[in-house]
Design a protein around this motif. Sequence first.
Motif, mmCIF file in Angstrom:
data_model
loop_
_atom_site.group_PDB
_atom_site.id
_atom_site.type_symbol
_atom_site.label_atom_id
_atom_site.label_comp_id
_atom_site.label_asym_id
_atom_site.label_seq_id
_atom_site.Cartn_x
_atom_site.Cartn_y
_atom_site.Cartn_z
ATOM 1 N N ILE A 4 0.859 -1.177 0.000
ATOM 2 C CA ILE A 4 0.000 0.000 0.000
ATOM 3 C C ILE A 4 0.897 1.228 0.000
ATOM 4 N N MET A 5 0.632 2.159 -0.889
ATOM 5 C CA MET A 5 1.410 3.392 -0.942
ATOM 6 C C MET A 5 0.531 4.552 -0.515
ATOM 7 N N LYS A 6 1.044 5.377 0.379
ATOM 8 C CA LYS A 6 0.312 6.558 0.842
ATOM 9 C C LYS A 6 0.680 7.728 -0.060
ATOM 10 N N VAL A 7 -0.353 8.355 -0.633
ATOM 11 C CA VAL A 7 -0.157 9.444 -1.594
ATOM 12 C C VAL A 7 -1.172 10.558 -1.336
ATOM 13 N N ASP A 27 -11.386 14.514 -9.025
ATOM 14 C CA ASP A 27 -11.316 13.953 -7.681
ATOM 15 C C ASP A 27 -10.658 12.575 -7.720
ATOM 16 N N GLY A 28 -9.688 12.396 -6.847
ATOM 17 C CA GLY A 28 -8.991 11.120 -6.747
ATOM 18 C C GLY A 28 -7.716 11.027 -7.563
ATOM 19 N N GLU A 29 -7.432 12.011 -8.407
ATOM 20 C CA GLU A 29 -6.201 11.914 -9.197
ATOM 21 C C GLU A 29 -4.975 12.243 -8.345
ATOM 22 N N LEU A 30 -3.867 11.623 -8.668
ATOM 23 C CA LEU A 30 -2.609 11.879 -7.974
ATOM 24 C C LEU A 30 -2.198 13.327 -8.174
ATOM 25 N N VAL A 31 -1.647 13.949 -7.122
ATOM 26 C CA VAL A 31 -1.206 15.331 -7.188
ATOM 27 C C VAL A 31 0.190 15.468 -6.584
ATOM 28 N N TRP A 32 0.800 16.608 -6.856
ATOM 29 C CA TRP A 32 2.086 16.952 -6.248
ATOM 30 C C TRP A 32 2.149 18.461 -6.089
ATOM 31 N N MET A 33 3.096 18.919 -5.260
ATOM 32 C CA MET A 33 3.265 20.350 -5.010
ATOM 33 C C MET A 33 4.440 20.873 -5.815
ATOM 34 N N MET A 57 -1.674 15.210 -11.631
ATOM 35 C CA MET A 57 -0.753 14.557 -12.571
ATOM 36 C C MET A 57 -1.420 14.163 -13.878
ATOM 37 N N SER A 58 -2.722 13.934 -13.867
ATOM 38 C CA SER A 58 -3.414 13.551 -15.100
ATOM 39 C C SER A 58 -4.015 14.754 -15.807
ATOM 40 N N SER A 59 -4.705 15.603 -15.066
ATOM 41 C CA SER A 59 -5.408 16.732 -15.671
ATOM 42 C C SER A 59 -4.512 17.940 -15.913
ATOM 43 N N ASN A 77 7.316 2.471 -8.639
ATOM 44 C CA ASN A 77 7.613 2.584 -10.064
ATOM 45 C C ASN A 77 6.432 3.195 -10.827
ATOM 46 N N GLU A 78 5.212 2.791 -10.507
ATOM 47 C CA GLU A 78 4.034 3.350 -11.165
ATOM 48 C C GLU A 78 3.873 4.839 -10.825
ATOM 49 N N PHE A 79 4.139 5.188 -9.559
ATOM 50 C CA PHE A 79 4.073 6.596 -9.167
ATOM 51 C C PHE A 79 5.121 7.398 -9.930
ATOM 52 N N ASP A 80 6.332 6.863 -10.016
ATOM 53 C CA ASP A 80 7.431 7.500 -10.752
ATOM 54 C C ASP A 80 7.017 7.723 -12.208
ATOM 55 N N MET A 81 6.431 6.699 -12.829
ATOM 56 C CA MET A 81 6.011 6.817 -14.229
ATOM 57 C C MET A 81 4.910 7.862 -14.389
#
Length: 146
Positions: A4-7, A27-33, A57-59, A77-81
């Motif tokens: 499980i990865m916490k994001v 809603d629910g898409e991966l994000v970063w600062m 990361m998607s939108s 690896n999936e997060f990195d990609m």
Amino acid sequence: MEKIMKVLVATGLTQGERPDDFNNCVDGELVWMREACPEGRSKQRKRCVCRRAFLGMSSLKDTTTVLVRDVPGLTRNEFDMALRACFGAAGWCSCCTTQSVEEFVEEVLLPARLFPEGAVLERRRDGLWLRAQLEIASLSEPDPTF
């Protein structure tokens, strides 16, 4: 044992608590600062939104609220990609950083490790603030978009 990865993921939960809230992400898409620009770091009245925003990361759109989620099956690896794909879609070169990609990914993942699952966070410049702590069973958001 399942990993499980916490994001951090975009959320509309608690939107509107501040007059300058916005959520243009899915809603629910991966994000970063992203790092705040000089105008975003300014204490003057007119400030860039980058001081409060997280980038989807998607939108490739911004939000002022994120949710800490434990995502079963998501690998490093999936997060990195996903992050590299975000850079590519935005026209940024991931090799033009002073950090290695691995160090940068570690930096992007760090905020999620600082708070428990269900925490709704907001950003003020480089700081993260807890806006709400939700019960895990009450979370009804969709699984993150990869």
